[in-house]
Design a protein around this motif. Structure first.
Motif, PDB file in Angstrom:
ATOM      1  N   ASN A  73     -13.090  46.451-109.052  1.00 12.08           N
ATOM      2  CA  ASN A  73     -13.057  47.860-108.653  1.00 12.08           C
ATOM      3  C   ASN A  73     -13.381  47.985-107.171  1.00 12.08           C
ATOM      4  O   ASN A  73     -13.682  47.009-106.475  1.00 12.08           O
ATOM      5  CB  ASN A  73     -14.011  48.698-109.504  1.00 12.08           C
ATOM      6  N   HIS A  74     -13.331  49.212-106.680  1.00 15.66           N
ATOM      7  CA  HIS A  74     -13.530  49.429-105.242  1.00 15.66           C
ATOM      8  C   HIS A  74     -14.944  49.057-104.798  1.00 15.66           C
ATOM      9  O   HIS A  74     -15.145  48.617-103.666  1.00 15.66           O
ATOM     10  CB  HIS A  74     -13.236  50.895-104.901  1.00 15.66           C
ATOM     11  N   PHE A  75     -15.926  49.205-105.710  1.00 11.99           N
ATOM     12  CA  PHE A  75     -17.298  48.850-105.328  1.00 11.99           C
ATOM     13  C   PHE A  75     -17.424  47.348-105.090  1.00 11.99           C
ATOM     14  O   PHE A  75     -18.086  46.909-104.140  1.00 11.99           O
ATOM     15  CB  PHE A  75     -18.276  49.296-106.425  1.00 11.99           C
ATOM     16  N   THR A  76     -16.794  46.546-105.955  1.00 14.39           N
ATOM     17  CA  THR A  76     -16.849  45.087-105.786  1.00 14.39           C
ATOM     18  C   THR A  76     -16.223  44.681-104.455  1.00 14.39           C
ATOM     19  O   THR A  76     -16.793  43.867-103.703  1.00 14.39           O
ATOM     20  CB  THR A  76     -16.107  44.399-106.944  1.00 14.39           C
ATOM     21  N   PHE A  77     -15.040  45.219-104.170  1.00 19.80           N
ATOM     22  CA  PHE A  77     -14.381  44.882-102.902  1.00 19.80           C
ATOM     23  C   PHE A  77     -15.240  45.289-101.706  1.00 19.80           C
ATOM     24  O   PHE A  77     -15.371  44.537-100.737  1.00 19.80           O
ATOM     25  CB  PHE A  77     -13.024  45.575-102.830  1.00 19.80           C
ATOM     26  N   ALA A  78     -15.823  46.488-101.778  1.00 20.32           N
ATOM     27  CA  ALA A  78     -16.651  46.955-100.664  1.00 20.32           C
ATOM     28  C   ALA A  78     -17.862  46.054-100.472  1.00 20.32           C
ATOM     29  O   ALA A  78     -18.253  45.740 -99.333  1.00 20.32           O
ATOM     30  CB  ALA A  78     -17.094  48.396-100.915  1.00 20.32           C
ATOM     31  N   THR A  79     -18.458  45.600-101.587  1.00 20.95           N
ATOM     32  CA  THR A  79     -19.632  44.721-101.504  1.00 20.95           C
ATOM     33  C   THR A  79     -19.275  43.378-100.867  1.00 20.95           C
ATOM     34  O   THR A  79     -19.981  42.884 -99.976  1.00 20.95           O
ATOM     35  CB  THR A  79     -20.225  44.500-102.909  1.00 20.95           C
ATOM     36  N   VAL A  80     -18.183  42.771-101.324  1.00 20.13           N
ATOM     37  CA  VAL A  80     -17.784  41.460-100.805  1.00 20.13           C
ATOM     38  C   VAL A  80     -17.355  41.568 -99.344  1.00 20.13           C
ATOM     39  O   VAL A  80     -17.692  40.706 -98.519  1.00 20.13           O
ATOM     40  CB  VAL A  80     -16.651  40.866-101.666  1.00 20.13           C
ATOM     41  N   LEU A  81     -16.643  42.615 -99.019  1.00 25.59           N
ATOM     42  CA  LEU A  81     -16.221  42.802 -97.620  1.00 25.59           C
ATOM     43  C   LEU A  81     -17.431  43.001 -96.713  1.00 25.59           C
ATOM     44  O   LEU A  81     -17.445  42.516 -95.578  1.00 25.59           O
ATOM     45  CB  LEU A  81     -15.279  44.003 -97.515  1.00 25.59           C
ATOM     46  N   SER A  82     -18.438  43.708 -97.212  1.00 25.56           N
ATOM     47  CA  SER A  82     -19.665  43.877 -96.426  1.00 25.56           C
ATOM     48  C   SER A  82     -20.348  42.536 -96.183  1.00 25.56           C
ATOM     49  O   SER A  82     -20.887  42.286 -95.098  1.00 25.56           O
ATOM     50  CB  SER A  82     -20.607  44.837 -97.166  1.00 25.56           C
ATOM     51  N   ALA A  83     -20.321  41.679 -97.206  1.00 29.04           N
ATOM     52  CA  ALA A  83     -20.911  40.345 -97.043  1.00 29.04           C
ATOM     53  C   ALA A  83     -20.136  39.528 -96.018  1.00 29.04           C
ATOM     54  O   ALA A  83     -20.722  38.836 -95.171  1.00 29.04           O
ATOM     55  CB  ALA A  83     -20.936  39.626 -98.386  1.00 29.04           C
ATOM     56  N   CYS A  84     -18.804  39.592 -96.084  1.00 35.64           N
ATOM     57  CA  CYS A  84     -17.993  38.867 -95.098  1.00 35.64           C
ATOM     58  C   CYS A  84     -18.273  39.379 -93.686  1.00 35.64           C
ATOM     59  O   CYS A  84     -18.307  38.612 -92.718  1.00 35.64           O
ATOM     60  CB  CYS A  84     -16.509  39.035 -95.420  1.00 35.64           C
ATOM     61  N   ALA A  85     -18.490  40.676 -93.576  1.00 40.08           N
ATOM     62  CA  ALA A  85     -18.783  41.253 -92.263  1.00 40.08           C
ATOM     63  C   ALA A  85     -20.138  40.791 -91.745  1.00 40.08           C
ATOM     64  O   ALA A  85     -20.308  40.556 -90.551  1.00 40.08           O
ATOM     65  CB  ALA A  85     -18.747  42.776 -92.347  1.00 40.08           C
ATOM     66  N   SER A  86     -21.118  40.655 -92.649  1.00 39.88           N
ATOM     67  CA  SER A  86     -22.472  40.298 -92.206  1.00 39.88           C
ATOM     68  C   SER A  86     -22.549  38.901 -91.620  1.00 39.88           C
ATOM     69  O   SER A  86     -23.368  38.629 -90.742  1.00 39.88           O
ATOM     70  CB  SER A  86     -23.455  40.428 -93.381  1.00 39.88           C
ATOM     71  N   VAL A  87     -21.694  37.983 -92.119  1.00 42.14           N
ATOM     72  CA  VAL A  87     -21.714  36.617 -91.578  1.00 42.14           C
ATOM     73  C   VAL A  87     -20.440  36.311 -90.792  1.00 42.14           C
ATOM     74  O   VAL A  87     -20.213  35.165 -90.394  1.00 42.14           O
ATOM     75  CB  VAL A  87     -21.886  35.586 -92.722  1.00 42.14           C
ATOM     76  N   ALA A  88     -19.614  37.343 -90.583  1.00 39.91           N
ATOM     77  CA  ALA A  88     -18.412  37.244 -89.745  1.00 39.91           C
ATOM     78  C   ALA A  88     -17.476  36.139 -90.197  1.00 39.91           C
ATOM     79  O   ALA A  88     -16.978  35.353 -89.393  1.00 39.91           O
ATOM     80  CB  ALA A  88     -18.820  37.031 -88.291  1.00 39.91           C
ATOM     81  N   THR A  89     -17.221  36.057 -91.498  1.00 38.64           N
ATOM     82  CA  THR A  89     -16.251  35.084 -92.011  1.00 38.64           C
ATOM     83  C   THR A  89     -14.906  35.790 -92.158  1.00 38.64           C
ATOM     84  O   THR A  89     -14.596  36.351 -93.208  1.00 38.64           O
ATOM     85  CB  THR A  89     -16.714  34.519 -93.364  1.00 38.64           C
ATOM     86  N   LEU A  90     -14.129  35.753 -91.088  1.00 36.86           N
ATOM     87  CA  LEU A  90     -12.866  36.483 -91.049  1.00 36.86           C
ATOM     88  C   LEU A  90     -11.897  35.980 -92.101  1.00 36.86           C
ATOM     89  O   LEU A  90     -11.217  36.773 -92.776  1.00 36.86           O
ATOM     90  CB  LEU A  90     -12.244  36.351 -89.652  1.00 36.86           C
ATOM     91  N   GLU A  91     -11.814  34.639 -92.268  1.00 38.67           N
ATOM     92  CA  GLU A  91     -10.844  34.091 -93.215  1.00 38.67           C
ATOM     93  C   GLU A  91     -11.120  34.577 -94.628  1.00 38.67           C
ATOM     94  O   GLU A  91     -10.198  34.985 -95.350  1.00 38.67           O
ATOM     95  CB  GLU A  91     -10.871  32.554 -93.166  1.00 38.67           C
ATOM     96  N   ARG A  92     -12.388  34.531 -95.043  1.00 39.09           N
ATOM     97  CA  ARG A  92     -12.739  35.009 -96.382  1.00 39.09           C
ATOM     98  C   ARG A  92     -12.458  36.507 -96.501  1.00 39.09           C
ATOM     99  O   ARG A  92     -11.996  36.985 -97.533  1.00 39.09           O
ATOM    100  CB  ARG A  92     -14.210  34.713 -96.673  1.00 39.09           C
ATOM    101  N   GLY A  93     -12.765  37.248 -95.453  1.00 37.23           N
ATOM    102  CA  GLY A  93     -12.512  38.678 -95.461  1.00 37.23           C
ATOM    103  C   GLY A  93     -11.046  39.007 -95.622  1.00 37.23           C
ATOM    104  O   GLY A  93     -10.676  39.937 -96.355  1.00 37.23           O
ATOM    105  N   MET A  94     -10.186  38.228 -94.971  1.00 33.31           N
ATOM    106  CA  MET A  94      -8.745  38.447 -95.092  1.00 33.31           C
ATOM    107  C   MET A  94      -8.246  38.072 -96.487  1.00 33.31           C
ATOM    108  O   MET A  94      -7.333  38.711 -97.027  1.00 33.31           O
ATOM    109  CB  MET A  94      -8.010  37.645 -94.025  1.00 33.31           C
ATOM    110  N   GLU A  95      -8.867  37.061 -97.094  1.00 31.40           N
ATOM    111  CA  GLU A  95      -8.508  36.720 -98.469  1.00 31.40           C
ATOM    112  C   GLU A  95      -8.842  37.870 -99.425  1.00 31.40           C
ATOM    113  O   GLU A  95      -8.062  38.222-100.318  1.00 31.40           O
ATOM    114  CB  GLU A  95      -9.248  35.450 -98.896  1.00 31.40           C
ATOM    115  N   VAL A  96     -10.001  38.463 -99.220  1.00 33.68           N
ATOM    116  CA  VAL A  96     -10.405  39.603-100.056  1.00 33.68           C
ATOM    117  C   VAL A  96      -9.457  40.776 -99.829  1.00 33.68           C
ATOM    118  O   VAL A  96      -9.089  41.489-100.771  1.00 33.68           O
ATOM    119  CB  VAL A  96     -11.864  40.013 -99.748  1.00 33.68           C
ATOM    120  N   HIS A  97      -9.039  40.968 -98.574  1.00 35.43           N
ATOM    121  CA  HIS A  97      -8.088  42.034 -98.262  1.00 35.43           C
ATOM    122  C   HIS A  97      -6.779  41.808 -99.026  1.00 35.43           C
ATOM    123  O   HIS A  97      -6.195  42.761 -99.580  1.00 35.43           O
ATOM    124  CB  HIS A  97      -7.830  42.073 -96.751  1.00 35.43           C
ATOM    125  N   ALA A  98      -6.337  40.579 -99.094  1.00 39.06           N
ATOM    126  CA  ALA A  98      -5.109  40.278 -99.825  1.00 39.06           C
ATOM    127  C   ALA A  98      -5.267  40.586-101.310  1.00 39.06           C
ATOM    128  O   ALA A  98      -4.359  41.154-101.947  1.00 39.06           O
ATOM    129  CB  ALA A  98      -4.737  38.806 -99.622  1.00 39.06           C
TER     130      ALA A  98
END
Length: 1081
Positions: free
Chosen positions: A705-730
């Motif tokens: 759901n949208h909450f899960t995506f928002a949580t994981v994206l926030s985690a990717c942002a906190s440690v600046a893992t762009l590749e993982r963040g883009m995977e989540v975006h996909a």
């Protein structure tokens, strides 16, 4: 002339033309044949037999004319009837009158004939006004009477009681006693009934009346005792008072007395006591021939099917008893059984009894339908109506019940369509306007089916409206999120003169809560106080919700302690409000402990709220204790509580416990369970496990759901893992959540924090819907990347889009101004918060202004700003001041020392404070003071956070470096590449800025220290791995020093690649020898 007046005149003329012999006969026979005639004195109150049963109505004794007297005249006569006979005629003529016109005629005759002092006729007139509901006229007659008796008072008291005016009835009864009149059993019964209608508010006055009864012969009156039991049943907190009255009755209690006390226990949901009394009644009945009747079983059925724990086995035993005593076919008992069984979901048994009933009516059918509706089985209720409508004669109430069934359909749209068909039938047959309950049912049906426009249309065309009509509309508007309409209709209702009920206030306050309208909620609170509705616990709970949701915790405390009664909702509301407040979380724990000490048993909501509070406090031991209570009360298998426990342990750093609970949940896991585990891993910096769980969810066919995506994206942002963040975006695109505004805002935040401001900007422009978080993320992103003009441009667009800025918006705007030295513009935005948007600046806004003034080098203005702050500066502000003094090369050492003293007082264990003080002295060349600061840091046993930098490679590997690091497996290649870069930079004109090496060592050593900073090792490592022209992205946990900033400008030009460096403050984009910050950071 009215028909009633013509009739009266005709009879009067016949009476006047009667023979004188008839008049003489009447005069001679009336005293003996007419009870209470005017030749006899009125009976004394003390001569009344206390055992005389109470009649159905409280009318005075009436005059009965003997039927042996003929009114047909035998001979004409000129002799008029006597005065007493005419009085008797008036009494007989108007004794059963219910016509307002006849009341006026009687009043006219009383005045015209000079009978104003006649108590009997005046009391008759009062009774007529009471029957017609004209209490004002009845009171006027009473007030004008030259003399009153106890019957006069009793008539008026009972009138107020019968017409729903309990306050007036009690007040008049009090005046009666104060005037010295001994109350009759009629007056006592009416006053007690009024106390019952007042509920808990009438308890004290009811006890006073009980005390008065104990001084009169009525204390042994069975009827008065039954009324007393009923009164206590409606007013007292428990059945103890009613039980005491029952126990004080004679041992030979009547069936009515047993039924009264069982009925009281049934209504108060004291099931155990009700059945205990029933068994005692059966035992006594074997000795005194008392057997339960239909009213006994009616009360037992209600008790057995009463919430919160209805017992089907108990109700089945009642059915057996009913069958034993032969009441299974009784209409009253059968209807109660049908309704009770249906409420418990035993619809087959309910239908069977319905078919076995010898007499069936609409009440039986309605009871069966109501039971099904309460079980959320609307379709079955409609089918029952279709099957049974030919077997019984349905009434208007049947259609009202049927309308409520459509709102319980599994598919509400289907229910709305069926309800519309019934609406059309009611209009066609003319039944829609026969009873106001039908129109109220239509409003309720349309509102609950989601068609608030249909509900409003029905309401608009109603000819007559009552409080239920307004309640249905206001509740419907609130449930359909038309909150402003609900509040507006509340005030429209007040303007019509109708008094709101507790349900009206609850719905209106709920809308105020959803809108965050604290002032409007306070006004409605005042209306509740004026109407006396503040004593209703549900209204008080709604008020608690208003104050809690708007953050008015002081008002929450006051209201809670002023409440005369609390329930579980009250405790849960105040605990939840404090648990959600960052500053009052410990108060939630205190209230929870007080709740336990007061004897209340926590429910699921209580545990979820208190676990949330413990999570915020990260109190592991307290979390264990709460978990033990959950196990004690057998609630450990509830999914909501398990999710709360996982969240609590996750925030307390106990991921092993989280994994144990999560593994035991098995099939009970829901989206919240998965999200809680993912959030726990992220909170404990176990991003790899969080991502593994995300992939596991996706590979097993589950939808995030949208909450899960928002949580994981926030985690990717906190440690600046762009590749993982883009995977989540996909993944988010594949799950069709691309247009979700919550996920969209999280994506913007992730891309800005991972250095891809271009991606963030592109996604922002493509968003179909934006909320305040979307705008804030974009403004803060531009500010973080040094693109101040774009940040301020987005802020202007935000204002034009009718989206009001909030406190977070201005933090981003002020940060943008701070990063570019826009002192005047930043000051203007800071002042506009209060002037234009009514937003009181918070401590973070003052911190931004301090940073803005400090970066600009205006230390004098900075000091003046701090001295004029309306609040005490916190550690962040003093740390910013100290950092400004460091950048100013210790030109304001006194201000820096003051800031350091405040920091060491506020945070004596924070190593950053000692480092900043040491750096301030070092930048000014005061090495002795610097050594003293370092020594103080050692004595405080604090440890400075080591500076480190890291890079994420294309294979997903993360490589971390510290200054002078030689632990990396490829250290030789790294240092070789770093040496080459150092030589090329010097050839290009680079000169080490040794002032940033804050150590008292030789110049060569300072240059060496600078050349081996962690960010330089990171870029050298990247250059050893690839020669592609891709952008190099480096993250650093501390602020980049000036020398490394200059070195990166040279390196970007030498290697001809874009370099993005994120330090603790902002992003630096290096390219072709320049930085996006313009050397201002």
């Amino acid at each position: 002339m009215p028909r009633c007046l013509l009739k009266s005149t005709s009879i009067y003329r016949q009476f006047c033309s009667s023979l004188s012999t008839l008049a003489a006969a009447l005069a001679s026979r009336l005293p003996s044949e007419i009870p209470g005639s005017y030749d006899s004195k009125p009976p004394d109150i003390h001569s009344i037999d206390p055992s005389t049963p109470l009649p159905n109505s409280f009318d005075q004794q009436r005059v009965h004319v003997s039927r042996s007297f003929s009114l047909v005249p035998k001979e004409p006569t000129c002799s008029p009837p006597s005065e007493d006979n005419y009085r008797g005629f008036l009494a007989a003529q108007y004794r059963d009158s219910r016509c307002p016109d006849e009341a006026k005629q009687l009043h006219l005759q009383i005045v015209k004939q000079g009978f104003c002092g006649d108590l009997f006729l005046q009391n008759t007139l009062i009774n007529i006004h009471v029957r017609t509901g004209d209490l004002r006229s009845a009171q006027d007659v009473f007030d004008e009477m030259p003399e009153t008796n106890c019957v006069s008072w009793a008539c008026l008291v009972s009138g107020y009681a019968q017409n729903g005016m309990p306050d007036d009835a009690c007040s008049l009864f009090q005046k009666m006693v104060s005037a010295g009149f001994v109350p009759t059993n009629f007056a006592l019964a009416s006053a007690l009934k009024s106390c019952q209608e007042l509920g808990p508010g009438g308890f004290c006055f009811g006890r006073q009346i009980h005390g008065l009864i104990s001084k009169t012969p009525f204390q042994f009156n069975a009827v008065v005792s039954n009324v007393l039991m009923t009164m206590y049943g409606g007013c007292a907190k428990s059945v103890d008072c009613a039980r005491r009255v029952f126990e004080e009755m004679n041992i030979d209690r009547s069936l009515v007395a047993w039924n009264s006390i069982i009925s009281v226990c049934s209504r108060r949901e004291d099931v155990a006591t009700a059945f205990e009394l029933f068994l005692a009644m059966e035992h006594q009945g074997s000795e005194f021939s008392i057997k339960p009747n239909e009213y006994t079983f009616g009360s037992l059925v209600v008790a057995a099917s009463a919430p919160p724990d209805p017992d089907s086995s108990l109700l089945e035993q009642v059915v057996a008893k009913v069958h034993k005593y032969g009441y299974l076919g009784d209409l009253y008992v059968g209807s109660a059984l049908v309704s009770g069984l249906a409420k418990l979901g035993l619809t087959s048994s309910a239908k069977k009894i319905f078919e076995q009933m010898s007499l069936r009516n609409a009440v039986s059918l309605n009871g069966l339908m109501v039971g099904l509706i309460k079980q959320k089985r609307g379709e079955e209720a409609v089918e029952v109506f279709k099957e049974m409508k030919h077997l019984v004669e349905v009434n208007i109430d049947s259609y009202a019940v049927l309308l409520s069934a459509f709102a319980e359909f599994n598919v509400l749209e289907e229910g709305r369509m069926k309800g519309s068909e019934l609406h059309a039938y009611l209009i066609r047959t003319g039944l829609g306007e026969v009873k106001i309950a039908i129109e109220n049912g239509l409003i309720n049906m349309y509102a609950k089916c989601g068609s608030i426009n249909g509900a409003s249309t029905v309401f608009r065309f109603m000819r007559e409206r009552n409080s239920v009509s307004w309640n249905c509309l206001i509740a419907g508007l609130d449930q359909n999120e038309s909150y402003e309409g609900a509040v507006a209709n509340f005030w429209m209702m007040r303007r019509t003169g109708l008094n709101p009920t507790n349900y009206t206030l609850i719905s209106s306050l709920s809308s105020c809560t959803s809108l965050g309208w604290i002032k409007m909620g306070t006004q409605i609170h005042c209306e509740g106080l004026k109407l006396g509705l503040n004593f209703d616990v549900s209204v008080s709970n709604a008020l608690l919700a208003v104050y809690a949701e708007t953050g008015s915790l002081i008002e929450c405390h006051k209201l809670f302690y002023l409440m005369t009664e609390h329930d579980e909702v009250s405790w849960n509301s105040v605990i939840g409000a404090l648990a959600n407040s960052e500053t009052s979380v410990i108060g939630a724990v205190e209230y929870f402990l007080e709740m336990m000490r007061s004897g209340w048993t926590p429910n699921i909501i209580t545990f979820i709220n208190i676990l949330s509070a413990v999570s915020s406090l990260s109190l592991h031991e307290l979390g264990h204790q709460i978990h033990a209570l959950v196990l004690k009360y057998f609630m450990a298998c509830d999914t909501g509580i398990e999710n709360a426990v996982i969240s609590c342990y996750g925030k307390c750093g106990r991921m092993e416990d989280c994994e144990k609970i999560f593994s035991r949940m098995s099939e009970r896991r829901d989206e919240v369970s998965w999200n809680s585990m993912i959030s726990g891993y992220i909170h404990n910096e176990q991003l790899s496990k969080a991502m593994d769980l995300v992939w596991f969810i996706l590979h097993n066919g589950r939808m995030l759901n949208h909450f899960t995506f928002a949580t994981v994206l926030s985690a990717c942002a906190s440690v600046a893992t762009l590749e993982r963040g883009m995977e989540v975006h996909a993944c988010q695109i594949r799950t069709c959540l691309g247009s979700d505004v919550v996920v969209g805002s999280a994506l913007i935040d992730m891309y800005t924090k991972c250095g891809r401001i271009d991606y963030a900007s592109r996604f922002f422009d493509l968003m179909p819907v934006r909320n305040v978080y979307s705008w804030n993320s974009m403004i803060s992103g531009y500010a973080r990347h040094g693109q101040v003009e774009k940040a301020l441009e987005v802020f202007e667009k935000m204002k034009l889009s009718a989206q009001p800025p909030d406190h977070v918006t201005f933090v981003g705007v002020l940060s943008a101004c701070s990063h570019s030295g826009l002192v005047a513009e930043g000051t203007e935005h800071f002042e506009s918060m209060t002037r234009q948007y009514s937003l009181a600046p918070r401590i973070e806004h003052f911190s931004c202004m301090v940073d803005l003034l400090g970066r600009s080098g205006d230390i004098d203005r900075l000091e003046d700003f701090i001295n004029k702050m309306p609040m005490k500066p916190n550690s962040l502000i003093w740390r910013t001041v100290l950092g400004s003094c460091v950048r100013a090369n210790a030109c304001k050492t006194e201000l820096g020392r003051r800031a350091a003293e405040m920091l060491l007082e506020l945070e004596p264990d924070n190593a950053v404070n000692y480092v900043l003080l040491s750096n301030m002295y070092a930048s000014g060349g005061k090495w002795e003071y610097m050594a003293m600061a370092r020594s103080a840091m050692s004595r405080a046993a604090t440890k400075k956070e080591a500076g480190c930098s890291w890079v994420t490679m294309r294979d997903g590997g993360v490589h971390v470096f510290v200054a002078g690091d030689k632990s990396h497996p490829e250290k030789d290649a790294i240092y070789e590449k770093l040496g080459q870069l150092q030589q090329k930079m010097k050839d290009a004109g680079y000169f080490p800025q040794t002032g940033f090496s804050l150590y008292d060592v030789e110049l060569e050593s300072k240059e060496e220290f600078l050349s081996y900073h962690s960010e330089r090792l990171a870029i050298a490592f990247v250059l050893t791995r690839s020669s592609f022209s891709t952008t190099i992205r480096i993250m650093k946990n501390l602020r980049v020093c000036g020398d490394c900033h200059s070195a990166f400008c040279y390196i970007s030009k030498i290697v001809k690649r874009q370099i993005v460096l994120r330090d603790s403050n902002r992003f630096h984009h290096f390219g072709d020898g320049k930085c996006s910050c313009g050397d201002y950071w």
